[in-house]
Design an enzyme around this catalytic site. Structure first.
Site, PDB file in Angstrom:
ATOM      1  CD  GLU A 111       1.353  10.620  -2.615  1.00 54.38           C
ATOM      2  OE1 GLU A 111       0.134  10.715  -2.732  1.00 54.38           O
ATOM      3  OE2 GLU A 111       2.172  11.177  -3.367  1.00 54.38           O
ATOM      4  CB  VAL A 112       1.107   6.357   3.009  1.00 53.09           C
ATOM      5  CG1 VAL A 112       0.232   5.320   3.697  1.00 53.09           C
ATOM      6  CG2 VAL A 112       2.499   6.327   3.588  1.00 53.09           C
ATOM      7  CB  CYS A 113      -2.151   4.274  -1.273  1.00 55.24           C
ATOM      8  SG  CYS A 113      -3.753   4.000  -2.006  1.00 55.24           S
ATOM      9  CB  ILE A 114      -4.190   3.916   4.283  1.00 64.08           C
ATOM     10  CG1 ILE A 114      -3.503   5.116   4.921  1.00 64.08           C
ATOM     11  CG2 ILE A 114      -3.303   2.707   4.282  1.00 64.08           C
ATOM     12  CD1 ILE A 114      -3.198   4.896   6.394  1.00 64.08           C
ATOM     13  CG  ASN A 174      -1.786  -1.262   1.255  1.00 68.44           C
ATOM     14  OD1 ASN A 174      -1.671  -2.049   2.180  1.00 68.44           O
ATOM     15  ND2 ASN A 174      -2.574  -1.489   0.222  1.00 68.44           N
TER      16      ASN A 174
END
Lengths: 320, 169
Positions: free
Chosen positions: B91-94, B85
């Site tokens: 870059e964090v995708c949550i 993720n």
């Protein structure tokens, strides 16, 4: 600066949770500025919930649908918070004092049993420095308690009240009528500009910026009128100029993943993948060679992986 | 006393910073990079125990919009970490970091997304649980997602290798 965790170090740490409920969940300030309650029963500062509703028409806490027109002033809570605010510093001070004196007695008891008198003296010399300092409830300076309880509070109160009197020497009329929010979709840019200019606001910028600016002013203006003592319009204009500044500063956004840039950077890889996919499709028609293709594909994959990794790392460096 | 004219975003971030200093959650440390700009934070996240990230300490940046907390910050691991993720650029995708209107993967329910009542602390705790339990439904790093799904041993080995390298072992 104050927040609910101030109570964590006192005799009744659970007051932290109590005070949390007297604060706006959005800005975390005490609910003193015309708090509004939603249909679902949650309370926010009028300004905060108004701004949020420009973004999304749901309650920030429970996500139920919320309409601006259905917001109501939560007057009982406002009064309760006012009382709380008046007594907060006194209470905090009292609870901290009791806490400190309790622990000190406790320590002294222990030391009488365990340690020699020398150590006891060190402890006593040590403590006063830390514990007799406190924060003045009016100007928030950290001073020795004796000074605060003595002359400081009086002088502090006098200078603060005379200062606020000086601030508004002339009578500035406070508006009484609320602004109405126009239906922007039916307005041309020029009309929105006129609307902004009529309210003494900057009328430059993109359409989106013009709308945002009017919405912000609308929020400030109407919520100001809900306050018990509304501020003059000149103060709202000052707040608007601060808003303009924060808008311009917002250039430090992380770079978005740009699809076009990504495509152009990896064009050769994509081309390779397309040609190999085409080959696979052709060879599928001749079923004997299928197994070879699978091997080919798995061989090319690790290479693209490596490339991806390298590229993204260098991307990253250039952004920083 | 802080100066009177401060934006809501800065005031709120100062409060959050104060609370994080006083009552820090385990395995997390965060604060503004410089006192002059409260809209850019640096944080450290410890890899959760009993996962392949255990023992690692992962630095990341948080960049807040001028209208925070109405809109979420962006979070980026610097250097990027290998995780299903997390995009290859770090870059964090949550879902908690996605604004109400924007849903890149078209599967999140509104209740999982950003709301102004969320906070830095809640984001970092969500990221910690993301490290412990990757969500393979929304891959941001396709290679990591595939490896995590198809060959867990190799995935764990790769992550542990990265951690050892980062620690200079």
């Amino acid at each position: 600066m104050e927040d609910s965790t101030d109570f964590l170090a006192t005799k009744i740490p659970s007051l932290e949770k109590f005070e949390d409920n007297l604060r706006c969940p959005i800005c975390r300030e005490l609910l003193l500025r015309a708090p509004k309650i939603t249909e679902c029963g949650h309370t926010f500062c009028g300004e905060c919930i108004d701004r949020h509703l420009n973004n999304e028409t749901r309650c920030p806490l429970c996500r139920l649908e919320v309409q601006r027109a259905q917001l109501r002033a939560n007057k009982s809570l406002e009064s309760a918070v006012e009382e709380w605010k008046l007594n907060r510093d006194k209470l905090l001070h009292q609870l901290t004092l009791e806490q400190n004196s309790n622990t000190r007695e406790h320590k002294d008891d222990n030391e009488k049993h365990e340690h020699t008198g020398v150590l006891n003296n060190v402890e006593i010399q040590h403590n006063p420095n830390v514990k007799t300092m406190s924060v003045c409830p009016i100007c928030s300076k950290t001073l020795p308690i004796s000074e605060i309880q003595g002359s400081h509070i009086d002088t502090c109160l006098q200078t603060n009240s005379s200062r606020s009197k000086r601030k508004r020497p002339f009578f500035e009329p406070i508006p009484t009528k609320k602004l109405s929010l126009p239906f922007f979709a039916t307005l041309s840019d020029a009309k929105i500009r006129i609307l902004l200019a009529e309210n003494g606001l900057i009328s430059k910028g993109s359409r989106a910026k013009l709308i945002q600016r009017f919405q912000e002013y609308f929020t400030l203006y109407n919520n100001n009128l809900d306050l018990k003592t509304p501020e003059p319009v000149s103060n709202l204009r000052k707040k608007m100029s601060l808003w303009e500044k924060t808008q311009n500063n917002n250039t430090n956004d992380l770079k978005e993943l740009d699809a076009k840039e990504w495509t152009s950077q990896h064009q050769t890889q994509f081309d390779e993948l397309i040609t190999s996919a085409k080959k696979t499709a052709e060879k599928k028609n001749t079923p004997e060679k299928n197994s070879e293709n699978v091997i080919n594909l798995t061989q090319t994959e690790p290479q693209t992986k490596l490339k991806n990794g390298e590229v993204s790392e260098s991307d990253n460096e250039s952004e920083i | 006393m802080p100066p009177k004219r401060m934006s809501t975003a800065v005031k709120r971030l100062m409060t959050e910073y104060r609370q994080l200093m006083k009552d820090p959650p385990e395995g997390i440390s965060a604060g503004p990079i410089s006192e002059d700009n409260f809209l850019e934070w640096e944080c450290l996240i410890a890899g959760p125990a009993d996962t392949c990230y255990e023992g690692g300490v992962f630095p990341a940046t948080l960049v807040f919009p001028a209208d925070y907390p109405l809109n979420p910050p962006k979070m980026k691991f610097v250097p990027p970490i290998f995780h299903p993720n997390v995009y290859p650029n770090g870059e964090v995708c949550i879902s908690i970091l996605h604004a109400p209107g924007d849903d890149p993967n078209h599967y999140e329910s509104a209740s999982e997304r950003w709301s102004p009542i969320q906070s830095v602390e809640k984001i970092l705790l969500s990221v910690m649980s993301m490290l412990a339990e990757p969500n393979d439904e929304s891959g941001a790093n396709i290679d990591a997602s595939k490896l995590w799904r198809d060959n867990r041993e190799a995935f764990n080995a790769r992550v542990r290798g990265d951690i050892r390298e980062a620690l200079g072992l």
